[in-house]
Design a protein around this motif. Structure first.
Motif, mmCIF file in Angstrom:
data_model
loop_
_atom_site.group_PDB
_atom_site.id
_atom_site.type_symbol
_atom_site.label_atom_id
_atom_site.label_comp_id
_atom_site.label_asym_id
_atom_site.label_seq_id
_atom_site.Cartn_x
_atom_site.Cartn_y
_atom_site.Cartn_z
ATOM 1 N N TRP A 41 -18.643 -20.459 -5.542
ATOM 2 C CA TRP A 41 -17.368 -21.059 -6.436
ATOM 3 C C TRP A 41 -16.331 -19.920 -6.665
ATOM 4 O O TRP A 41 -15.261 -19.960 -6.178
ATOM 5 N N CYS A 42 -17.155 -18.881 -7.051
ATOM 6 C CA CYS A 42 -16.102 -17.534 -7.376
ATOM 7 C C CYS A 42 -15.280 -16.870 -6.188
ATOM 8 O O CYS A 42 -14.099 -16.611 -6.217
ATOM 9 N N ILE A 43 -15.993 -16.879 -5.167
ATOM 10 C CA ILE A 43 -15.297 -16.601 -3.756
ATOM 11 C C ILE A 43 -14.289 -17.365 -3.451
ATOM 12 O O ILE A 43 -13.268 -16.980 -2.959
ATOM 13 N N ASN A 44 -14.573 -18.713 -3.359
ATOM 14 C CA ASN A 44 -13.866 -19.565 -2.790
ATOM 15 C C ASN A 44 -12.656 -20.248 -3.724
ATOM 16 O O ASN A 44 -11.449 -20.753 -3.136
ATOM 17 N N SER A 45 -12.636 -19.783 -4.900
ATOM 18 C CA SER A 45 -11.633 -20.331 -5.869
ATOM 19 C C SER A 45 -10.319 -19.801 -5.623
ATOM 20 O O SER A 45 -9.408 -19.898 -6.236
ATOM 21 N N VAL A 46 -10.318 -18.454 -5.418
ATOM 22 C CA VAL A 46 -9.085 -17.664 -5.106
ATOM 23 C C VAL A 46 -8.025 -18.026 -3.820
ATOM 24 O O VAL A 46 -7.095 -17.784 -3.903
ATOM 25 N N TRP A 47 -8.877 -18.740 -2.884
ATOM 26 C CA TRP A 47 -7.773 -19.249 -1.913
ATOM 27 C C TRP A 47 -7.214 -20.428 -2.226
ATOM 28 O O TRP A 47 -7.669 -21.446 -2.570
ATOM 29 N N HIS A 48 -6.089 -20.297 -1.357
ATOM 30 C CA HIS A 48 -5.243 -21.552 -1.611
ATOM 31 C C HIS A 48 -4.861 -22.150 -0.325
ATOM 32 O O HIS A 48 -4.746 -21.162 0.843
ATOM 33 N N ASP A 49 -4.777 -23.302 0.075
ATOM 34 C CA ASP A 49 -4.472 -24.026 1.170
ATOM 35 C C ASP A 49 -3.089 -23.755 1.610
ATOM 36 O O ASP A 49 -2.080 -23.478 0.768
ATOM 37 N N ALA A 50 -2.810 -23.624 3.034
ATOM 38 C CA ALA A 50 -1.491 -23.167 3.250
ATOM 39 C C ALA A 50 -0.394 -24.274 3.130
ATOM 40 O O ALA A 50 0.764 -23.944 3.032
ATOM 41 N N SER A 51 -0.841 -25.387 2.529
ATOM 42 C CA SER A 51 0.260 -26.215 2.103
ATOM 43 C C SER A 51 0.921 -25.935 0.882
ATOM 44 O O SER A 51 1.932 -26.276 0.461
ATOM 45 N N GLU A 52 0.309 -25.083 -0.045
ATOM 46 C CA GLU A 52 0.764 -24.526 -1.154
ATOM 47 C C GLU A 52 1.549 -23.120 -0.782
ATOM 48 O O GLU A 52 0.938 -22.199 -0.365
ATOM 49 N N GLN A 53 2.644 -22.970 -1.253
ATOM 50 C CA GLN A 53 3.488 -21.639 -1.077
ATOM 51 C C GLN A 53 3.106 -20.736 -2.012
ATOM 52 O O GLN A 53 3.092 -20.936 -3.256
ATOM 53 N N PRO A 54 2.820 -19.437 -1.383
ATOM 54 C CA PRO A 54 2.663 -18.258 -2.520
ATOM 55 C C PRO A 54 4.092 -18.057 -3.384
ATOM 56 O O PRO A 54 5.143 -18.259 -2.955
ATOM 57 N N LYS A 55 3.674 -17.366 -4.750
ATOM 58 C CA LYS A 55 4.945 -17.134 -5.362
ATOM 59 C C LYS A 55 5.750 -16.080 -4.652
ATOM 60 O O LYS A 55 4.979 -15.114 -3.927
ATOM 61 N N ASN A 57 7.627 -12.485 -4.165
ATOM 62 C CA ASN A 57 7.577 -11.209 -4.690
ATOM 63 C C ASN A 57 6.014 -10.851 -4.988
ATOM 64 O O ASN A 57 5.668 -10.078 -6.133
ATOM 65 N N GLU A 58 5.027 -11.310 -4.209
ATOM 66 C CA GLU A 58 3.559 -10.990 -4.710
ATOM 67 C C GLU A 58 2.946 -10.651 -3.392
ATOM 68 O O GLU A 58 3.083 -11.550 -2.376
ATOM 69 N N ILE A 59 1.972 -9.756 -3.496
ATOM 70 C CA ILE A 59 1.145 -9.426 -2.118
ATOM 71 C C ILE A 59 0.009 -10.418 -1.942
ATOM 72 O O ILE A 59 -0.755 -10.859 -3.073
ATOM 73 N N TYR A 60 0.043 -10.894 -0.834
ATOM 74 C CA TYR A 60 -1.165 -11.963 -0.725
ATOM 75 C C TYR A 60 -1.776 -11.641 0.955
ATOM 76 O O TYR A 60 -1.165 -11.278 1.605
ATOM 77 N N LEU A 61 -2.971 -12.213 0.961
ATOM 78 C CA LEU A 61 -3.654 -12.011 2.195
ATOM 79 C C LEU A 61 -3.609 -13.591 2.882
ATOM 80 O O LEU A 61 -4.105 -14.342 2.030
ATOM 81 N N VAL A 62 -3.429 -13.502 4.226
ATOM 82 C CA VAL A 62 -3.498 -14.544 4.904
ATOM 83 C C VAL A 62 -4.466 -14.723 5.951
ATOM 84 O O VAL A 62 -4.816 -13.866 6.483
ATOM 85 N N GLU A 94 -4.287 -9.576 -5.862
ATOM 86 C CA GLU A 94 -4.928 -9.362 -7.205
ATOM 87 C C GLU A 94 -6.178 -10.260 -7.445
ATOM 88 O O GLU A 94 -7.080 -9.677 -7.964
ATOM 89 N N ASP A 95 -6.214 -11.212 -6.936
ATOM 90 C CA ASP A 95 -7.606 -12.075 -7.499
ATOM 91 C C ASP A 95 -8.550 -11.849 -6.576
ATOM 92 O O ASP A 95 -9.682 -12.359 -6.891
ATOM 93 N N LEU A 96 -8.446 -10.998 -5.415
ATOM 94 C CA LEU A 96 -9.348 -10.626 -4.728
ATOM 95 C C LEU A 96 -10.062 -9.279 -5.245
ATOM 96 O O LEU A 96 -11.301 -8.983 -4.741
ATOM 97 N N LEU A 97 -9.380 -8.659 -5.986
ATOM 98 C CA LEU A 97 -10.084 -7.431 -6.662
ATOM 99 C C LEU A 97 -10.936 -7.612 -7.866
ATOM 100 O O LEU A 97 -10.712 -8.586 -8.491
ATOM 101 N N PRO A 98 -11.882 -6.734 -8.032
ATOM 102 C CA PRO A 98 -12.966 -6.957 -8.797
ATOM 103 C C PRO A 98 -12.199 -6.803 -10.429
ATOM 104 O O PRO A 98 -11.274 -6.030 -10.567
ATOM 105 N N ASN A 99 -12.667 -7.375 -11.483
ATOM 106 C CA ASN A 99 -12.077 -7.599 -12.609
ATOM 107 C C ASN A 99 -12.741 -6.394 -13.419
ATOM 108 O O ASN A 99 -14.051 -6.108 -13.592
ATOM 109 N N THR A 100 -11.917 -5.243 -13.868
ATOM 110 C CA THR A 100 -12.377 -4.262 -14.512
ATOM 111 C C THR A 100 -12.124 -4.214 -15.881
ATOM 112 O O THR A 100 -12.512 -3.224 -16.654
ATOM 113 N N GLU A 101 -11.741 -5.250 -16.527
ATOM 114 C CA GLU A 101 -11.368 -5.384 -17.760
ATOM 115 C C GLU A 101 -13.167 -5.525 -18.565
ATOM 116 O O GLU A 101 -14.000 -6.239 -17.945
ATOM 117 N N GLU A 102 -13.242 -5.061 -19.847
ATOM 118 C CA GLU A 102 -14.389 -5.093 -20.376
ATOM 119 C C GLU A 102 -14.692 -6.498 -21.257
ATOM 120 O O GLU A 102 -13.803 -7.165 -21.597
#
Length: 102
Positions: A41-55, A57-62, A94-102
């Motif tokens: 779930w964690c791995i797949n939850s960050v992915w968006h379908d191509a029908s949804e447009q990214p914001k 001025n954000e960096i994204y992987l396609v 940003e969503d693919l990077l590990p969360n470094t917050e404590e």
């Protein structure tokens, strides 16, 4: 992370590597399955379908087709862009990077 790494981490987390045939093995098996489901779930939850447009001025992987990947920063005309590159899904870097917050 590979499926094998997730499987090994799930066994370790649930205690199945200690003694897989003890009296708690049913509960440990359920915990192992829940761990793997959570990882998937964690791995797949960050992915968006191509029908949804990214914001903008954000960096994204396609993902392009089945095996192609590339990073992008912005696309003014998403419909033409996704069709031209055969984009199937995308995720914010940003969503693919590990969360470094404590």
């Amino acid at each position: 992370m590979t499926k094998e790494q997730i499987e090994e981490a799930a066994k370790e987390y649930s205690g199945l590597t200690d003694n897989p045939k003890d009296s708690d093995s049913r509960e440990r098996g359920s915990l192992c399955i829940a761990f793997k489901d959570g990882a998937d779930w964690c791995i797949n939850s960050v992915w968006h379908d191509a029908s949804e447009q990214p914001k903008r001025n954000e960096i994204y992987l396609v993902q392009m087709g089945k095996d192609g990947f590339d990073t992008f920063y912005d696309s003014k005309n998403w419909k033409v862009f996704k069709r031209g590159l055969n984009i199937t899904r995308w995720a914010y870097i940003e969503d693919l990077l590990p969360n470094t917050e404590e």
